[in-house]
Design an enzyme around this catalytic site. Structure first.
Site, PDB file in Angstrom:
ATOM      1  N   ASP A  94       4.298   1.956   1.123  1.00 47.69           N
ATOM      2  CA  ASP A  94       4.449   1.727   2.402  1.00 47.69           C
ATOM      3  C   ASP A  94       4.917   0.282   2.846  1.00 47.69           C
ATOM      4  O   ASP A  94       3.739  -0.476   2.453  1.00 47.69           O
ATOM      5  CB  ASP A  94       3.277   2.361   3.348  1.00 47.69           C
ATOM      6  CG  ASP A  94       3.607   2.051   4.608  1.00 47.69           C
ATOM      7  OD1 ASP A  94       4.417   2.564   5.145  1.00 47.69           O
ATOM      8  OD2 ASP A  94       2.440   1.542   5.424  1.00 47.69           O
ATOM      9  N   THR A 105       9.168   0.920   8.215  1.00 44.27           N
ATOM     10  CA  THR A 105       9.079  -0.488   7.877  1.00 44.27           C
ATOM     11  C   THR A 105       9.492  -1.258   6.881  1.00 44.27           C
ATOM     12  O   THR A 105       9.994  -2.559   7.007  1.00 44.27           O
ATOM     13  CB  THR A 105       7.334  -0.552   7.708  1.00 44.27           C
ATOM     14  OG1 THR A 105       7.065   0.315   6.524  1.00 44.27           O
ATOM     15  CG2 THR A 105       6.721  -0.054   9.046  1.00 44.27           C
ATOM     16  N   THR A 106      10.339  -0.566   5.794  1.00 43.98           N
ATOM     17  CA  THR A 106      10.750  -1.315   4.603  1.00 43.98           C
ATOM     18  C   THR A 106      12.264  -1.579   4.944  1.00 43.98           C
ATOM     19  O   THR A 106      12.573  -2.675   4.569  1.00 43.98           O
ATOM     20  CB  THR A 106      10.618  -0.479   3.410  1.00 43.98           C
ATOM     21  OG1 THR A 106       9.188   0.252   2.952  1.00 43.98           O
ATOM     22  CG2 THR A 106      11.121  -1.082   2.272  1.00 43.98           C
ATOM     23  N   ASP A 149       2.367   8.054   8.943  1.00 48.42           N
ATOM     24  CA  ASP A 149       3.559   7.799   8.891  1.00 48.42           C
ATOM     25  C   ASP A 149       4.355   9.136   9.604  1.00 48.42           C
ATOM     26  O   ASP A 149       5.017   9.272  10.447  1.00 48.42           O
ATOM     27  CB  ASP A 149       4.617   7.508   7.668  1.00 48.42           C
ATOM     28  CG  ASP A 149       4.269   5.925   7.364  1.00 48.42           C
ATOM     29  OD1 ASP A 149       3.426   5.448   8.236  1.00 48.42           O
ATOM     30  OD2 ASP A 149       4.766   5.524   6.583  1.00 48.42           O
TER      31      ASP A 149
END
Length: 545
Positions: free
Chosen positions: A56, A89-90, A394
């Site tokens: 994550d 998020t990445t 998530d």
């Protein structure tokens, strides 16, 4: 007249930009290999020796101790995406780094930063408009299949990817259970913080279960108490139920030894009266955030009630809200006595204790005010259950955002490729200096599908070329009957396919926010052309001049 001096180091112009871009690229390279369903995990070990295994993006960057100021902006960017959307998020970090890298190349060929900034802003606005007008697929709350697919897509890159069909159903059912109406808007809201996730070691992860109620990881204050109460009347207290003692600093001077025993007895009677107030009001499940001693337990055991002590305040508040109870901080009333109002009690159909794995849990079911959902996660060890919890969070966010926004887009690089083609064409219609910046923005978007393909050990150049052809065709014809605009990557077989049909879906808001946040972060760093690191002031020793 002396020249103005700066106590510290000063970097200007291209040196600062190169330093900032290098720092941001270093951060992006850390998370780059964890993107997508074939992404790899990172093992993070802190100074104490605690190990976190995750892929994550937000969790990885949170664990890193970043000192460079520009890199901190990117770390905060991933935290913002995690807070606002919960997923992506990445990709938001990779996109911001790619935009910065390309901007730096433009500055080297004498394009002014202001031109690049206005070009990036224009491109981001056009991209968001195009997503909302051409790429979204509208859904309703009853489209269970689409919600499941969106949850599965977010889990595919996680440790539970192989069991995503089980966990996706848990996530969708849990989010639907906590549906409430917004006070002001009247629209449905899904407060995912109301979902209580409990972790218990042992058994396989696919034996995790959803409980329609609230689960508390604690046990009865005394093993002699009953294990189950039906038609529970719940009292939530923020009061000590220990033997009464005078406040700190209060002294009692006793001149007659006989009075000492009376004082001791009165101390016990105060507690007995308080327990009697609760029981006579009808309470048969008593929770307190503070202590509950053996004397209090004795009265509760005799009355057939359950007592729970040291309940964390956060859980106490949630249980009070769900059962309709009021949290009581004092028994004192206006008439200088003590009383307990029946209206402060909450209601639940049943409260019982059950052992799961090595721990005891208290279950609250059928609560009066709000529906609650709890998920009990099983797993081989603590690292695994922690990572499953992050993956579930998530997925909760994805399902919540999909339900609240009512639309999804195709995943697997479909949106990025469609936007890249559209913005590239759009840049050719501009006769201003922003043209070159918009074209670079379009090219930066292709970084996401490229990295997805590379992480899956596929030929990224071939796959991107195929995607380009399909999306160009989709935008050059008037009616896209075959749905070329939903073409994305299949990273298992290494092919291009119709990702909307194959259930690779993401909430629209995830893509929109990622583009907005990445552009804002890139612009923030791009504006910087001067960095001054001030020296710490030297403190003078007292008494010396």
């Amino acid at each position: 007249m002396s020249a103005v001096g700066i106590r510290g180091e000063r970097d200007q112009g291209q040196d600062v930009r190169t330093s900032n871009v290098t720092a941001v690229m270093a951060i992006a390279n850390v998370v780059k290999t964890s993107l997508g369903p074939q992404g790899l995990d990172k093992m993070l070990v802190d100074e104490i020796g605690d190990v976190v295994i995750t892929n994550d993006g937000a969790t990885i960057l949170k664990q890193l101790e970043v000192e460079h100021p520009a890199a901190k902006v990117i770390v905060e960017l991933s935290q913002l995406q995690d807070k606002e959307v919960g997923d992506g998020t990445t990709s938001v970090v990779i996109l911001a780094a790619e935009l910065l890298k390309r901007a730096n190349e433009l500055i080297k060929i004498k394009v002014h930063p202001t031109t690049i900034i206005s070009g990036y802003k224009l491109a981001a606005r056009q991209a968001v408009k195009y997503i909302q007008s051409h790429l979204v697929h509208k859904i309703t709350e009853d489209d269970t299949e689409i919600l499941l697919n969106a949850a599965k897509t977010s889990m595919n890159s996680k440790i539970i990817g192989s069991e995503s069909h089980i966990f996706a159903k848990l996530a969708v059912d849990a989010v639907r259970l906590i549906k409430t109406q917004g006070y002001i808007t009247g629209k449905p809201k899904y407060p995912i913080q109301s979902i209580n996730v409990v972790k218990s070691h042992g058994q396989s992860s696919n034996q995790s279960e959803l409980v329609r109620g609230y689960v508390l990881q604690t046990q009865r204050a005394s093993q002699q108490m009953v294990t189950k109460v039906k038609n529970a009347k719940v009292a939530c207290l923020d009061i000590n139920l220990n033997k009464f003692k005078m406040q700190m600093g209060v002294q009692i001077l006793v001149d007659d030894p006989n009075n000492l025993e009376k004082i001791r007895k009165k101390e016990m009677d105060v507690l007995k009266e308080r327990i009697h107030l609760l029981l006579s009001a009808g309470a048969n499940v008593i929770l307190t955030s503070k202590g509950m001693d053996d004397l209090a337990n004795k009265y509760l055991v005799e009355a057939g009630a359950i007592g729970l002590r040291r309940v964390p305040k956060e859980h106490l508040r949630r249980i009070a809200r769900a059962t309709g109870a009021k949290i009581i901080t004092t028994f004192a009333n206006e008439e200088t006595g003590e009383s307990f109002d029946v209206s402060s009690l909450g209601e639940a159909e049943e409260v019982y204790e059950e052992a799961i794995g090595d721990n005891d849990y208290i279950f609250f079911k059928g609560m009066k005010k709000e529906q609650s959902a709890s998920i009990i996660l099983r797993g081989a060890n603590e690292m695994m259950t922690d990572e499953i919890e992050r993956s579930m969070h998530d997925s909760f966010c994805v399902v919540k955002r999909t339900l609240e926004s009512g639309s999804v887009v195709a995943g697997g690089g479909a949106v990025e490729m469609a936007l890249s083609i559209y913005l590239d064409d759009f840049s050719r219609t501009l006769d201003t200096v922003e043209q070159i910046a918009v074209a670079e923005f379009a090219e930066a978007l292709t970084a996401i599908p490229k990295i997805l393909a590379t992480n899956a050990a596929k030929d990224s150049i071939e796959l991107i070329s195929k995607l380009r052809v399909l999306h160009s065709k989709s935008q050059s014809i008037k009616i896209d009957e075959k749905g070329f605009k939903y073409s994305g990557l299949d990273l298992i077989k290494g092919e291009v396919r119709h990702n909307l049909k194959h259930g690779i879906l993401e909430p629209t808001v995830s893509k929109v926010k990622a583009i907005k946040f990445a552009t804002e972060a890139a612009i923030t760093i791009l504006r910087i052309d001067d960095m001054i690191k001030l020296e710490p002031k030297k403190e003078q020793m007292p008494g010396r001049h």
